[in-house]
Design a protein around this motif. Structure first.
Motif, PDB file in Angstrom:
ATOM      1  N   LYS A  25       0.991  -1.216  -0.117  1.00  0.00           N
ATOM      2  CA  LYS A  25      -0.107   0.019  -0.115  1.00  0.00           C
ATOM      3  C   LYS A  25       0.818   1.132  -0.083  1.00  0.00           C
ATOM      4  CE  LYS A  25      -3.707  -2.364   2.307  1.00  0.00           C
ATOM      5  NZ  LYS A  25      -3.830  -2.932   3.869  1.00  0.00           N
ATOM      6  N   CYS A  26       0.723   1.912  -0.792  1.00  0.00           N
ATOM      7  CA  CYS A  26       1.516   3.311  -1.103  1.00  0.00           C
ATOM      8  C   CYS A  26       0.385   4.471  -0.779  1.00  0.00           C
ATOM      9  CB  CYS A  26       1.972   3.507  -2.441  1.00  0.00           C
ATOM     10  SG  CYS A  26       3.257   2.309  -2.707  1.00  0.00           S
ATOM     11  N   VAL A  27       0.818   5.601  -0.122  1.00  0.00           N
ATOM     12  CA  VAL A  27       0.040   6.826   0.184  1.00  0.00           C
ATOM     13  C   VAL A  27       0.294   7.977  -0.481  1.00  0.00           C
ATOM     14  CG1 VAL A  27      -0.690   5.993   2.321  1.00  0.00           C
ATOM     15  CG2 VAL A  27       1.300   7.260   2.231  1.00  0.00           C
ATOM     16  N   GLU A  28       1.245   7.751  -1.376  1.00  0.00           N
ATOM     17  CA  GLU A  28       1.814   8.732  -2.023  1.00  0.00           C
ATOM     18  C   GLU A  28       1.078   9.092  -3.538  1.00  0.00           C
ATOM     19  OE1 GLU A  28       6.214   9.322  -2.529  1.00  0.00           O
ATOM     20  OE2 GLU A  28       6.521   8.022  -0.681  1.00  0.00           O
ATOM     21  N   ILE A  29       1.107  10.324  -4.171  1.00  0.00           N
ATOM     22  CA  ILE A  29       0.670  10.450  -5.469  1.00  0.00           C
ATOM     23  C   ILE A  29       2.077  10.179  -6.286  1.00  0.00           C
ATOM     24  CG2 ILE A  29      -0.192  11.960  -7.213  1.00  0.00           C
ATOM     25  CD1 ILE A  29      -2.076  12.947  -4.872  1.00  0.00           C
ATOM     26  N   GLY A  30       1.845   9.639  -7.580  1.00  0.00           N
ATOM     27  CA  GLY A  30       3.039   9.799  -8.429  1.00  0.00           C
ATOM     28  C   GLY A  30       3.924   8.655  -8.229  1.00  0.00           C
ATOM     29  N   VAL A  31       3.518   7.528  -7.660  1.00  0.00           N
ATOM     30  CA  VAL A  31       4.222   6.183  -7.367  1.00  0.00           C
ATOM     31  C   VAL A  31       4.790   5.699  -8.731  1.00  0.00           C
ATOM     32  CG1 VAL A  31       4.445   3.855  -6.161  1.00  0.00           C
ATOM     33  CG2 VAL A  31       3.205   5.889  -5.297  1.00  0.00           C
ATOM     34  N   THR A  32       6.176   5.270  -8.900  1.00  0.00           N
ATOM     35  CA  THR A  32       6.673   4.768  -9.929  1.00  0.00           C
ATOM     36  C   THR A  32       7.436   3.507  -9.476  1.00  0.00           C
ATOM     37  OG1 THR A  32       8.754   5.898  -9.569  1.00  0.00           O
ATOM     38  CG2 THR A  32       7.125   6.882 -10.755  1.00  0.00           C
ATOM     39  N   PRO A  33       7.876   2.604 -10.571  1.00  0.00           N
ATOM     40  CA  PRO A  33       8.634   1.449 -10.030  1.00  0.00           C
ATOM     41  C   PRO A  33       9.805   1.973  -9.393  1.00  0.00           C
ATOM     42  CG  PRO A  33       7.588   1.352 -12.588  1.00  0.00           C
ATOM     43  CD  PRO A  33       7.451   2.703 -11.709  1.00  0.00           C
ATOM     44  N   ASN A  34      10.643   2.939  -9.847  1.00  0.00           N
ATOM     45  CA  ASN A  34      11.656   3.296  -9.255  1.00  0.00           C
ATOM     46  C   ASN A  34      11.422   3.682  -7.777  1.00  0.00           C
ATOM     47  OD1 ASN A  34      14.412   4.040  -9.339  1.00  0.00           O
ATOM     48  ND2 ASN A  34      14.228   6.206  -9.133  1.00  0.00           N
TER      49      ASN A  34
END
Length: 86
Positions: A25-34
């Motif tokens: 689960k990620c809470v950031e906008i703009g998550v990338t594979p990096n």
């Protein structure tokens, strides 16, 4: 904003991904594979080292993409090891 991302590790990368949660689960906008690679490296330095190899490819929803490709909620993120052939 919460994103649920399914992680897949193929080939020898699977050996390094033991004990890694395969749904993150990620809470950031703009998550990338990096960014996901960086998060995984924080928890498992050996996996991070393997994922940082230049020949490792990344796919989102079964399509090879770049490391800066935006990931959306429900996406499947796969890490593909270097492949050799003859």
């Amino acid at each position: 904003v919460k994103l649920l991302i399914k992680l897949l590790f193929f080939g020898r990368l699977g050996d390094f991904s033991e004990n890694i949660e395969l749904n993150i689960k990620c809470v950031e906008i703009g998550v990338t594979p990096n960014k996901v690679r960086s998060l995984l490296s924080e928890d498992n330095a050996n996996l991070g080292k393997e994922l940082a190899a230049a020949q490792v490819l990344v796919a989102v929803n079964k399509v090879i993409v770049g490391w800066d490709y935006p990931i959306n909620d429900g996406d499947e993120l796969a890490f593909l090891p270097p492949v050799t052939g003859g």
